[in-house]
Design a protein around this motif. Structure first.
Motif, PDB file in Angstrom:
ATOM      1  N   TYR A  15      -0.254  -7.171  -6.931  1.00  0.00           N
ATOM      2  CA  TYR A  15      -1.356  -6.076  -6.452  1.00  0.00           C
ATOM      3  C   TYR A  15      -0.955  -4.799  -7.200  1.00  0.00           C
ATOM      4  CZ  TYR A  15      -1.438  -9.482  -2.565  1.00  0.00           C
ATOM      5  OH  TYR A  15      -1.614 -10.706  -1.917  1.00  0.00           O
ATOM      6  N   GLY A 162       6.362  13.237  -3.521  1.00  0.00           N
ATOM      7  CA  GLY A 162       6.711  12.390  -2.284  1.00  0.00           C
ATOM      8  C   GLY A 162       8.117  12.754  -2.067  1.00  0.00           C
ATOM      9  N   LYS A 167      11.699   5.300  -4.393  1.00  0.00           N
ATOM     10  CA  LYS A 167      10.379   4.872  -4.257  1.00  0.00           C
ATOM     11  C   LYS A 167       9.477   5.627  -4.995  1.00  0.00           C
ATOM     12  CE  LYS A 167       8.548   5.872  -0.196  1.00  0.00           C
ATOM     13  NZ  LYS A 167       7.370   6.811  -0.239  1.00  0.00           N
ATOM     14  N   LEU A 276       5.068  -7.186   7.724  1.00  0.00           N
ATOM     15  CA  LEU A 276       4.479  -7.763   6.485  1.00  0.00           C
ATOM     16  C   LEU A 276       3.807  -6.664   5.781  1.00  0.00           C
ATOM     17  CD1 LEU A 276       3.820 -10.217   4.622  1.00  0.00           C
ATOM     18  CD2 LEU A 276       1.704 -10.142   6.183  1.00  0.00           C
ATOM     19  N   GLY A 277       4.183  -6.283   4.497  1.00  0.00           N
ATOM     20  CA  GLY A 277       3.252  -5.223   4.156  1.00  0.00           C
ATOM     21  C   GLY A 277       3.308  -5.357   2.555  1.00  0.00           C
ATOM     22  N   MET A 278       2.574  -4.470   1.986  1.00  0.00           N
ATOM     23  CA  MET A 278       2.481  -4.744   0.328  1.00  0.00           C
ATOM     24  C   MET A 278       3.097  -3.327  -0.311  1.00  0.00           C
ATOM     25  SD  MET A 278       1.145  -3.962  -2.775  1.00  0.00           S
ATOM     26  CE  MET A 278      -0.521  -3.158  -2.434  1.00  0.00           C
ATOM     27  N   LEU A 279       4.140  -3.230  -0.699  1.00  0.00           N
ATOM     28  CA  LEU A 279       4.459  -2.022  -1.429  1.00  0.00           C
ATOM     29  C   LEU A 279       4.951  -2.270  -2.967  1.00  0.00           C
ATOM     30  CD1 LEU A 279       5.147   0.975  -1.336  1.00  0.00           C
ATOM     31  CD2 LEU A 279       7.621   0.333  -0.783  1.00  0.00           C
ATOM     32  N   MET A 283       3.720  -8.467  -1.810  1.00  0.00           N
ATOM     33  CA  MET A 283       3.700  -8.477  -0.513  1.00  0.00           C
ATOM     34  C   MET A 283       5.148  -9.210  -0.113  1.00  0.00           C
ATOM     35  SD  MET A 283       1.064  -8.891   1.808  1.00  0.00           S
ATOM     36  CE  MET A 283      -0.469  -9.580   0.951  1.00  0.00           C
ATOM     37  N   GLN A 288       7.721   0.461   7.628  1.00  0.00           N
ATOM     38  CA  GLN A 288       6.329   1.247   7.519  1.00  0.00           C
ATOM     39  C   GLN A 288       5.945   1.469   8.977  1.00  0.00           C
ATOM     40  OE1 GLN A 288       3.321  -1.455   6.074  1.00  0.00           O
ATOM     41  NE2 GLN A 288       4.008  -3.186   7.136  1.00  0.00           N
ATOM     42  N   ASN A 291       0.266   2.478  10.850  1.00  0.00           N
ATOM     43  CA  ASN A 291      -0.831   2.632  10.100  1.00  0.00           C
ATOM     44  C   ASN A 291      -0.708   2.229   8.703  1.00  0.00           C
ATOM     45  OD1 ASN A 291      -2.795   4.455  11.920  1.00  0.00           O
ATOM     46  ND2 ASN A 291      -0.947   5.750  11.993  1.00  0.00           N
ATOM     47  N   GLY A 292       0.477   1.545   8.280  1.00  0.00           N
ATOM     48  CA  GLY A 292       0.442   1.186   6.985  1.00  0.00           C
ATOM     49  C   GLY A 292       0.872   2.159   5.868  1.00  0.00           C
ATOM     50  N   LEU A 293       1.675   3.247   6.487  1.00  0.00           N
ATOM     51  CA  LEU A 293       2.036   4.305   5.696  1.00  0.00           C
ATOM     52  C   LEU A 293       3.672   3.997   5.639  1.00  0.00           C
ATOM     53  CD1 LEU A 293       0.541   7.348   7.218  1.00  0.00           C
ATOM     54  CD2 LEU A 293      -0.142   6.103   5.019  1.00  0.00           C
ATOM     55  N   ILE A 294       4.445   4.107   4.129  1.00  0.00           N
ATOM     56  CA  ILE A 294       5.704   3.789   4.020  1.00  0.00           C
ATOM     57  C   ILE A 294       6.601   4.843   4.816  1.00  0.00           C
ATOM     58  CG2 ILE A 294       7.364   2.971   2.210  1.00  0.00           C
ATOM     59  CD1 ILE A 294       4.667   1.518   2.625  1.00  0.00           C
TER      60      ILE A 294
END
Lengths: 396, 266
Positions: A15, A162, A167, A276-279, A283, A288, A291-294
């Protein structure tokens, strides 16, 4: 092995922005041909022996075994590899790959500085230009490692975006790679990121398990019953485990950073608080918010302080083949001191998480059982920090 | 018909290029982003790229990263961005595309996201870090909800990949005109006309060019060779500069007008 798209079940994959797809294809092809190339393999093997100091010993920790009064405990001594941790295995292999692709420039990310030092070392050895991205907060905390990398000829670039930690250093390295992909190879430091990085890193680390297999057979005449390693991104754990995963008689435990407590922001135990997430290209399990924010993470050990985990670990977790647990900062500090006192080995705070789990398991097992634990790195880098906690009672 | 697909058909008939401004939703705040989107549409924007702020924007340069962080620090989420799209839709018919990273969409649920984005009035989605290779479920969800899927093409995309990217993108292909991340630059990439022609012919789609276009003059030159011109960081920087000041809207509107005029005069 993952499928041809780099997937372990639902985990892994590739990704990334389109700019990087070509570089990942090119890297995958270079890695495949290196696996077949005897000259490449010979050069790597020679450097592993003469430069890294491999094979690293498999050491029987007799005093710790006696103290805990249960299973016989062995340490795989990656702390004795050149630069003081297993990180050199991957850094050296990938720098050789960069050379074979004709890329003269190396970039890397680093958190505490161990992977940065290993990459700067391999780049110096092979005459490659090297730039290391490091969060400005981490640079402040690890000034000696910054100077160490500079001594080795690398340039350390502060990352101020950040959270200014690992990260964000990875984000910045990915941005640099996208801009300079034609002459630059990105040496990603763990079994995470877009395919093929997780496979490449695991293959270069798998020498740990291959050596451990022949060593335990020589010393004990049989395979171990339990293997334990700490898990940040997860490269030292897969380096040790991968060779043995087919052996049904062996149990495996990966130890994550339990931090202060298993509440959001206070730990880095992805299998205790992640979803489950994609960073950063893969995947996997990710810490997180809804809202899918890390999320923010915390650990006493910078090397385990990351919001996601290698996709193969996510797969091994879901399939149940490896059990994952966590050790708190406090348990880790206790293990750090016990190991130092009983064995005369200062473990890295990362590795001390694995020791903390050994301290729980060994007494529950009979004295004919065998545990192999990966001593992934040495603790000299952590002495100053440990002193603050132990001598002044400061909270981790 | 989908607004973005129709837009490129109409522009083709008029032999014009599309002006596609990018703004980060929620910078300086959602209400102002909505005003800015409407103002840009009035200034001549053909398609608004509405950026969803994300904590780890690996495809963006420093200007848009900082705009994202400002939006996140006020609690902007994907859910709130969709509500914002619905409010823009009450005020304008301008085609609107969401520019997002994949993780917020994944956690929202790909199907629920496509349904809610379409219901809010969005017309297309570009997911920066989701190449078409791993996007089957996503493409299906977008298709079923009448949303256009837009994918990126890059200078490093091979002759084998471009047709695949074109096939996956049903309105246009977004061509990253240079390697690297979003941001402004002094000079446009050399050989842009040839690269765009290659992408157009192998993708079989209209091509919008983005990443690094910051002045009306650059926009005009890109409009000569491409069906669409994306201007992002330069607008986002202007918004940051005037945030909190009464002349913000007027400044953005006037910059948007100069860009639109330059693109339409090609």
């Amino acid at each position: 092995m993952p499928d041809e798209r780099g997937r372990y079940g639902a985990f892994g994959g590739r990704y990334v922005p389109e700019t990087l797809m070509f570089a990942l294809d090119q890297l995958e092809a270079a890695h495949k041909s290196a696996l077949q190339d005897t000259a490449f393999q010979q050069e790597l093997a020679l450097l592993q022996r003469q430069y890294v100091g491999r094979p690293t010993p498999l050491y029987f920790a007799g005093r710790l075994t006696e103290h805990l009064g249960g299973a016989r405990i062995y340490f795989k001594r990656e702390d004795l590899a050149h630069t003081g941790a297993h990180k050199i295995n991957n850094a050296l292999g990938q720098c050789l790959l960069a050379k074979s692709m004709g890329k003269p420039r190396i970039i890397a990310e680093t958190g505490a500085g161990q992977h940065g030092v290993a990459t700067a070392t391999a780049a110096a050895l092979l005459g490659l230009e090297c730039e290391v991205y490091m969060g400005s907060e981490d640079m402040e905390r690890q000034r000696l490692n910054v100077f160490r990398m500079e001594l080795l000829g690398a340039r350390v670039i502060p990352v101020v975006s950040g959270s200014k930690t690992l990260k964000d250093a990875i984000n910045e390295a990915l941005r640099d790679w996208a801009a300079n992909v034609e002459r630059t190879h990105y040496v990603l430091g763990t079994v995470h990121g877009p395919h093929p990085f997780p496979v490449i890193c695991r293959e270069f680390q798998s020498i740990i398990g291959k050596e451990a297999r022949s060593q335990i057979l020589e010393l004990e005449g049989r395979l171990p019953d339990l293997m334990i390693a700490c898990v940040g991104g997860g490269s030292n754990a897969l380096g040790l485990f991968n060779e043995f995963l087919q052996e049904d008689s062996i149990d495996f435990i990966g130890v994550e950073a339990g931090g202060k407590a298993i509440t959001p922001g206070m730990h880095a135990a992805r299998f205790a608080g992640g979803t489950l997430g994609m960073l950063q290209g893969a995947m996997s399990y990710v810490l997180q918010d809804e809202n899918g924010l890390i999320g923010k993470t915390h650990s006493i050990s910078a090397g385990l302080d990351y919001a996601s985990v290698g996709p193969q670990h996510a797969w091994l977790y879901e399939s149940g083949r490896v059990a994952y647990t966590h050790a708190s900062d406090r348990e880790t500090l206790d293990a750090f001191q016990l190991c130092s006192r009983l064995e005369g080995i200062l473990p890295a705070l990362e590795s001390a998480h694995a020791i903390a789990e050994v301290m729980k398991r060994a007494p529950e097992l009979s004295c004919d059982k065998l545990i192999v634990m990966n001593m992934s790195g040495r603790g000299d880098k952590d002495v100053e920090q440990a002193a603050r906690f132990i001598l002044t009672g400061e909270e981790p | 018909m989908n607004r973005i697909i129709r837009l490129f058909q109409e522009l083709k008939e008029r032999q014009e290029s599309a002006f596609i401004p990018f703004i980060t939703s929620g910078d300086p705040d959602l209400a102002m982003s909505e005003d800015i989107a409407v103002a840009l549409a009035e200034a001549g924007a053909d398609l608004i790229e509405y950026g969803v702020p994300f904590s780890d924007p690996i495809g963006d340069g420093v200007v848009i990263q900082e705009a994202s962080l400002r939006a996140l620090s006020q609690g902007v989420t994907l859910r709130k961005v969709l509500a914002s799209v619905a409010r823009i839709r009450e005020r304008s018919d301008v085609p609107l595309m969401l520019f997002t990273y994949f993780n917020p969409v994944l956690v929202y649920g790909v199907e629920a996201f496509a349904r809610d984005a379409a219901a809010a009035g969005a017309d297309g989605i570009l997911c920066v870090d989701l190449p078409p290779d791993d996007a089957e479920e996503y493409r299906k969800a977008l298709r079923e909800n009448g949303l256009s899927a837009v994918f990126l093409a890059a200078p490093t995309s091979t002759d084998e990949r471009l047709p695949f990217i074109g096939e996956a993108s049903d309105s246009f292909v977004y061509y990253i005109s240079r390697l690297g991340v979003t941001g402004e630059q002094q000079a446009l990439s050399e050989g842009l006309a040839e690269s765009v022609a290659r992408v157009r012919s192998l993708c079989g789609r209209p091509v919008a060019v983005g990443f690094g276009i910051s002045t009306p003059e650059q926009a005009r030159r890109v409009a000569e060779v491409a069906e669409g011109v994306v201007v992002g960081s330069a607008i986002v920087r202007l918004i940051a500069e005037y945030a909190g000041r009464p002349e913000l809207l007027q400044e953005v509107r006037s910059f948007g007008k100069r860009l639109a005029d330059a693109i339409k005069e090609r």
